[in-house]
Design an enzyme around this catalytic site. Structure first.
Site: not given
Length: 292
Positions: A47, A110, A136, A141, A165, A207
């Site tokens: 990202t 989304y 991840y 997000r 992550k 990370i």
């Protein structure tokens, strides 16, 4: 356990010149700066790299620069993810992954799939991918959490899914994952502010966004945490605590790029729809860097 991903990985920025082209010289400097100061591995096109606004040709050029500078010194992880499973699978199959040690694959965003949809998505990714996969989870997000049960199910069912992550910013979720995961599965913090606590509780590392700006202190903090030396580790945590808050105050990576500008490593240019950090935020960041 895949020991390549123990310690501090960094979610590398893509530096841009003021004309919005990629600044390869700054990129090379940032990579060398991290290699020289204790970072353990580098994540390319997560990202923080503004990967959604970087073209395929630019991505190839960025990867070429990183390979040339890194020269095999640190493990490299490539971000490949999305909300169209067939497209993600196709990208994995058509990308030369020979220089990478793993991919980092974000949960579909989304479209808000169910837990079963998330499981089937990563099953398809696993079956297509010839190298290890780090899941991840970043529900802030994606708008959909990967529940711990789904992560553990994927970890048990697919050998090449080696870690996650986890960036849900939930201490209880981290602890649930650490309690229930298979022995060699890596729980990697994606929350800079929680990373030390996660490591002390049994996590594999982080990370990090801020780690790439202060790699010496941040990677030492994680190293101390992995050794269980909490008191010394927390000294470093408190040293960096304010700036960790600053870089996420407006948006990422505008915050971290403002830090890099203060460190003279790259300028603060980001691509729309992101905008640079405000003058108020930059003033706080500059004061922090001067004080350090």
């Amino acid at each position: 356990m895949n020991t390549k991903f123990l310690g501090t990985g960094i979610a590398l920025v893509t530096p841009f010149k003021s004309d919005l082209t990629v600044d390869h010289e700054a990129l090379a400097n940032i990579v060398n700066y991290n290699i020289d100061n204790g970072t353990d591995y580098i994540v390319v096109f997560g990202t923080t790299a503004e990967s959604v606004t970087v073209t395929k040709e630019e991505k190839k050029a960025v990867i070429k620069t990183i390979f040339e500078v890194n020269k095999g010194r640190l493990p490299l992880v490539l971000g490949i993810g999305g909300n169209n499973t067939m497209e993600v699978v196709q990208e994995i199959k058509t990308t030369d992954l020979s220089g990478f040690d793993a991919i980092l694959s974000v949960s579909p965003y989304y479209t808000k799939p169910t837990q079963e949809g998330i499981y089937q998505h990563f099953k398809a990714v696993s079956e297509a991918c010839p190298i290890p996969i780090i899941l991840y989870n970043v529900p802030g997000r994606t708008s959909k959490n990967i529940e711990p049960e789904t992560t553990v199910r994927l970890a048990n069912d697919f050998e090449n899914i080696v870690g996650i992550k986890e960036a849900g910013n939930s201490v209880s979720q981290y602890l649930r994952l650490l309690k229930d995961k298979p022995e060699n599965f890596l729980i990697i913090s994606g929350d800079d502010d929680l990373a030390l606590g996660v490591v002390l509780a049994g996590g594999a590392g982080v990370i990090s966004v801020i780690g790439q700006a202060f790699p010496k202190d941040f990677s030492e903090m994680i190293r101390l945490g992995l050794k269980g030396e909490a008191k010394e580790a927390y000294k470093l945590h408190y040293k960096l605590m304010d700036v960790i808050g600053y870089i996420f105050e407006e948006n990422n990576p505008a915050g971290i790029k403002a830090v890099f500008e203060a460190l003279n490593l790259c300028n603060d240019t980001v691509r729309l729809p992101l905008v640079p950090a405000t003058n108020q935020l930059k003033a706080k960041i500059n004061d922090f860097v001067k004080g350090l």
